[in-house]
Design a protein around this motif. Structure first.
Motif, PDB file in Angstrom:
ATOM      1  N   ARG A  21     -24.819   0.453 -16.693  1.00  0.00           N
ATOM      2  CA  ARG A  21     -23.993  -0.646 -15.740  1.00  0.00           C
ATOM      3  C   ARG A  21     -23.706   0.349 -14.349  1.00  0.00           C
ATOM      4  O   ARG A  21     -23.985  -0.463 -13.352  1.00  0.00           O
ATOM      5  N   TYR A  22     -23.251   1.466 -14.366  1.00  0.00           N
ATOM      6  CA  TYR A  22     -23.057   2.094 -12.789  1.00  0.00           C
ATOM      7  C   TYR A  22     -23.960   2.913 -12.757  1.00  0.00           C
ATOM      8  O   TYR A  22     -23.706   3.992 -11.895  1.00  0.00           O
TER       9      TYR A  22
ATOM     10  N   LYS B  44     -23.026   9.618  -9.983  1.00  0.00           N
ATOM     11  CA  LYS B  44     -23.199   8.539 -10.712  1.00  0.00           C
ATOM     12  C   LYS B  44     -23.746   8.659 -11.851  1.00  0.00           C
ATOM     13  O   LYS B  44     -24.361   9.636 -12.211  1.00  0.00           O
ATOM     14  N   ASN B  45     -23.758   7.532 -12.712  1.00  0.00           N
ATOM     15  CA  ASN B  45     -24.230   7.390 -14.228  1.00  0.00           C
ATOM     16  C   ASN B  45     -25.946   7.542 -14.115  1.00  0.00           C
ATOM     17  O   ASN B  45     -26.472   6.931 -13.087  1.00  0.00           O
ATOM     18  N   ARG B  46     -26.741   8.217 -14.919  1.00  0.00           N
ATOM     19  CA  ARG B  46     -27.958   8.076 -14.860  1.00  0.00           C
ATOM     20  C   ARG B  46     -28.602   6.757 -15.559  1.00  0.00           C
ATOM     21  O   ARG B  46     -29.495   6.144 -14.944  1.00  0.00           O
ATOM     22  N   TYR B  47     -27.867   6.320 -16.301  1.00  0.00           N
ATOM     23  CA  TYR B  47     -28.398   4.987 -17.026  1.00  0.00           C
ATOM     24  C   TYR B  47     -27.165   3.976 -17.055  1.00  0.00           C
ATOM     25  O   TYR B  47     -26.063   4.467 -16.981  1.00  0.00           O
TER      26      TYR B  47
ATOM     27  N   SER C 183     -14.635   4.952 -13.796  1.00  0.00           N
ATOM     28  CA  SER C 183     -13.765   5.546 -14.679  1.00  0.00           C
ATOM     29  C   SER C 183     -14.277   6.849 -15.064  1.00  0.00           C
ATOM     30  O   SER C 183     -14.275   7.090 -16.239  1.00  0.00           O
ATOM     31  N   ARG C 184     -14.738   7.657 -14.078  1.00  0.00           N
ATOM     32  CA  ARG C 184     -15.287   9.083 -14.631  1.00  0.00           C
ATOM     33  C   ARG C 184     -14.647  10.014 -13.553  1.00  0.00           C
ATOM     34  O   ARG C 184     -14.469   9.717 -12.284  1.00  0.00           O
ATOM     35  N   LEU C 185     -14.590  11.171 -14.138  1.00  0.00           N
ATOM     36  CA  LEU C 185     -13.891  12.362 -13.296  1.00  0.00           C
ATOM     37  C   LEU C 185     -15.286  13.550 -13.253  1.00  0.00           C
ATOM     38  O   LEU C 185     -15.943  13.587 -14.316  1.00  0.00           O
ATOM     39  N   ARG C 186     -15.750  13.863 -12.108  1.00  0.00           N
ATOM     40  CA  ARG C 186     -16.620  15.023 -12.214  1.00  0.00           C
ATOM     41  C   ARG C 186     -16.394  16.351 -11.661  1.00  0.00           C
ATOM     42  O   ARG C 186     -15.858  16.286 -10.492  1.00  0.00           O
TER      43      ARG C 186
END
Length: 186
Positions: A43-44, A38-41, A68-71
């Protein structure tokens, strides 16, 4: 949910951006660890649904989430190696794959996005001075294969299949050329 290539690990994605890792042995299934995707900061930051898991090797996995991310995650130390962004994925199951040098994924807006596995535009010496992270890659190219129709799965063609296809195309062209020269009236 996806098994590792050697069958010794099982990854299970959650609705909150977590991947639970289980090990398998003769005595059964055992919880090993959890990775947060997940994002640190922003909306998500609460995490979004894991919609795709693709093993690169027994120690690397490409995880697609609905933010909308690939990790690209390392299973040895459970760290994030790279994050790729640019495609649109907020609702549906998306499958991303990785080739030798590139990452490819479909998009809800009808694009097929292709990233370099590692970004050439991020300097290796203190990239934070330029406001860039050495592990984030938002530089990509795209094409629209179906005129805006959603693409949920994109794959690289294995080189052997491509080679055989080109041989077949060349043979067909030779046959067509021979047939166009042949006439029953000569």
């Amino acid at each position: 949910m996806r098994f590792s290539p050697d069958g010794e690990k099982l990854l299970v994605g959650s609705f909150k951006g977590k991947c639970f890792i289980y090990s398998l042995d003769n005595s059964g299934l055992h919880y090993t660890s959890v990775m947060t995707c997940k994002n640190r900061y922003g909306r998500y930051s609460g995490g979004r649904k894991v919609v795709g898991i693709h093993f690169i090797s027994n120690s690397e996995v490409l995880i697609t989430t609905a933010d909308s991310r690939l990790r690209l995650m390392n299973l040895d130390d459970f760290s994030q190696r790279y994050k790729y962004k640019g495609h649109v994925n907020t609702q549906v199951q998306m499958a991303a794959t990785m080739g030798e040098e590139h990452v490819i994924c479909g998009s809800e807006d009808g694009k097929v996005c292709v990233w370099n596995k590692t970004s050439k535009y991020i300097p290796s010496i203190n990239p934070k001075l330029l406001g860039r992270s050495a592990t984030h890659n938002d530089s990509f190219e795209y094409f629209q294969p179906f005129g805006g129709v959603m693409v949920t799965n994109a794959l690289f063609v294995p080189s052997k299949v491509l080679e055989l296809s080109l041989i077949h195309i060349c043979r067909c062209r030779r046959l067509l050329t021979c047939r166009s020269r042949w006439s029953p009236y000569h």
